[in-house]
Design a protein around this motif. Structure first.
Motif, PDB file in Angstrom:
ATOM      1  N   THR A   1      14.981 -20.472   4.118  1.00  0.00           N
ATOM      2  CA  THR A   1      14.035 -21.393   4.741  1.00  0.00           C
ATOM      3  C   THR A   1      12.607 -20.987   4.435  1.00  0.00           C
TER       4      THR A   1
ATOM      5  N   ALA B   1      14.087 -25.331  10.988  1.00  0.00           N
ATOM      6  CA  ALA B   1      13.226 -24.621  10.039  1.00  0.00           C
ATOM      7  C   ALA B   1      12.157 -23.826  10.781  1.00  0.00           C
ATOM      8  N   GLY B   2      11.597 -24.429  11.828  1.00  0.00           N
ATOM      9  CA  GLY B   2      10.582 -23.722  12.613  1.00  0.00           C
ATOM     10  C   GLY B   2      11.141 -22.483  13.278  1.00  0.00           C
TER      11      GLY B   2
ATOM     12  N   GLN C   1      13.737 -30.148  11.149  1.00  0.00           N
ATOM     13  CA  GLN C   1      12.455 -29.444  11.206  1.00  0.00           C
ATOM     14  C   GLN C   1      12.425 -28.387  12.301  1.00  0.00           C
TER      15      GLN C   1
ATOM     16  N   ILE D   1      11.533 -19.665  10.637  1.00  0.00           N
ATOM     17  CA  ILE D   1      10.262 -19.015  10.285  1.00  0.00           C
ATOM     18  C   ILE D   1       9.801 -18.112  11.427  1.00  0.00           C
TER      19      ILE D   1
ATOM     20  N   ARG E   1      -1.445 -22.881  10.292  1.00  0.00           N
ATOM     21  CA  ARG E   1      -1.495 -24.335  10.224  1.00  0.00           C
ATOM     22  C   ARG E   1      -2.864 -24.816   9.735  1.00  0.00           C
TER      23      ARG E   1
ATOM     24  N   ALA F   1      12.463 -28.366   5.380  1.00  0.00           N
ATOM     25  CA  ALA F   1      13.684 -28.821   6.047  1.00  0.00           C
ATOM     26  C   ALA F   1      14.404 -29.874   5.216  1.00  0.00           C
TER      27      ALA F   1
ATOM     28  N   VAL G   1       9.938 -23.521   2.669  1.00  0.00           N
ATOM     29  CA  VAL G   1       8.677 -23.887   3.306  1.00  0.00           C
ATOM     30  C   VAL G   1       7.505 -23.444   2.436  1.00  0.00           C
TER      31      VAL G   1
ATOM     32  N   SER H   1       5.256 -27.238   3.850  1.00  0.00           N
ATOM     33  CA  SER H   1       5.332 -27.713   5.230  1.00  0.00           C
ATOM     34  C   SER H   1       6.730 -27.466   5.769  1.00  0.00           C
ATOM     35  N   LEU H   2       6.846 -27.447   7.107  1.00  0.00           N
ATOM     36  CA  LEU H   2       8.155 -27.304   7.723  1.00  0.00           C
ATOM     37  C   LEU H   2       9.033 -28.513   7.414  1.00  0.00           C
ATOM     38  N   SER H   3       8.439 -29.691   7.492  1.00  0.00           N
ATOM     39  CA  SER H   3       9.226 -30.901   7.248  1.00  0.00           C
ATOM     40  C   SER H   3       9.722 -30.947   5.804  1.00  0.00           C
TER      41      SER H   3
END
Length: 299
Positions: A15, A39-40, A36, A43, A57, A29, A19, A24-26
């Motif tokens: 993951t 995935a968050g 998502q 991380i 971010r 994912a 990313v 991005s997370l999306s």
């Protein structure tokens, strides 16, 4: 910390790399086919285990920290190893079967290998072939690919390497271009022609064109670092450019010019990791590439 890291799931590293690659997370994912929030959590778990912040971010997505960037190559190596494991696992069973991942230069991969790989698949329908057409040298030791066709002798130990021969590269132009602009009688005459060449100089190009000062970026009327783009422009009649001689012979409209004044040879090798010596899928692919490329050079 070492104890925590030793028990981390490979999913966290996978993951992280997704990313990092997607930004991005999306995006990460989607690439992995997970949600998502999952995935968050991956991380966050990796950051907690490492005791480091990996992403910050921003308005455009997630920005990797220096710590994340420093871990990129290790995560990529883990991914290559995992994919090599999958290829080996899928090949288990009777007969020649499974996935073989092959890399070659752009021109060889797109223009030369397709009939060779087609014949290989017909002979062994249990094979699945993956082709990476790239001018970047793939790392066989870290198993980015199983087999590589290289235009330079391998420098790494622990590789099986077979020298297939050399490919002549010469200047070519389409017949109608030469009909309009004339055939150059010397390298100096190229100053009056539309010459097709590279955009960025590389160590390989510097060595290949040593002793040919006329072949420089400033003299080119078309520049591209893609060999396929250069070949397409030669075929379109744009001007004069370098092309592999056996490849040019396939097109009756391409004419070789100044054969004694401009030529260089590409040594061609087929290589794979010695650990794959006993792999039926890799052995038949290796032998097919050697035989097919030898036939191409002879033509």
């Amino acid at each position: 910390m070492a104890s925590n890291l030793g028990h981390l799931s490979w999913d966290l590293y996978r993951t992280f790399l997704a990313v990092l690659t997607e930004g991005s997370l999306s995006g990460g994912a989607r690439a992995l086919g997970i949600t998502q929030p999952t995935a968050g959590r991956h991380i966050a778990a990796l950051e907690s285990a490492l005791g480091k912040t990996l992403f910050t971010r921003s308005q455009t997505g997630l920005l990797p920290t220096d710590a994340a960037q420093s871990l990129r190559s290790q995560a990529q190596a883990m991914q290559h190893t995992a994919l090599a494991f999958e290829r080996a696992a899928c090949s288990q069973g009777d007969g020649v079967r499974g996935v073989v991942r092959i890399s070659a230069s752009e021109v060889v991969g797109v223009e030369v290998l397709p009939p060779i790989l087609t014949a290989l698949r017909r002979a062994h329908p249990g094979l699945v072939l993956e082709l990476v057409p790239t001018n970047r040298i793939q790392d066989l030791l870290h198993r980015e690919v199983d087999i590589a066709v290289r235009m330079a002798p391998p420098q790494q130990d622990a590789l099986i390497a077979r020298r297939v021969g050399t490919v002549d590269v010469g200047l070519h132009a389409r017949d109608d271009y030469l009909a309009r602009h004339g055939v150059p009688a010397s390298l100096a005459d190229l100053a009056h022609h539309a010459v097709i060449g590279f955009d960025q100089m590389t160590p390989f190009l510097r060595e290949a064109t040593r002793g040919m000062p006329v072949w420089s970026r400033d003299t080119f009327a078309f520049r591209a670092d893609s060999d396929l783009a250069q070949l397409a422009m030669i075929r379109a009649g744009y001007g004069i450019g370098g092309c592999q001689v056996p490849l040019a012979r396939r097109d009756a409209r391409l004419v070789r010019i100044l054969p004694s004044a401009f030529r260089f040879k590409l040594q061609t090798w087929v290589t794979m990791h010695e650990d794959l010596r006993s792999s039926p899928r890799c052995k038949v692919a290796f032998d097919a590439l050697v035989a097919g490329l030898a036939t191409y050079m002879a033509g």
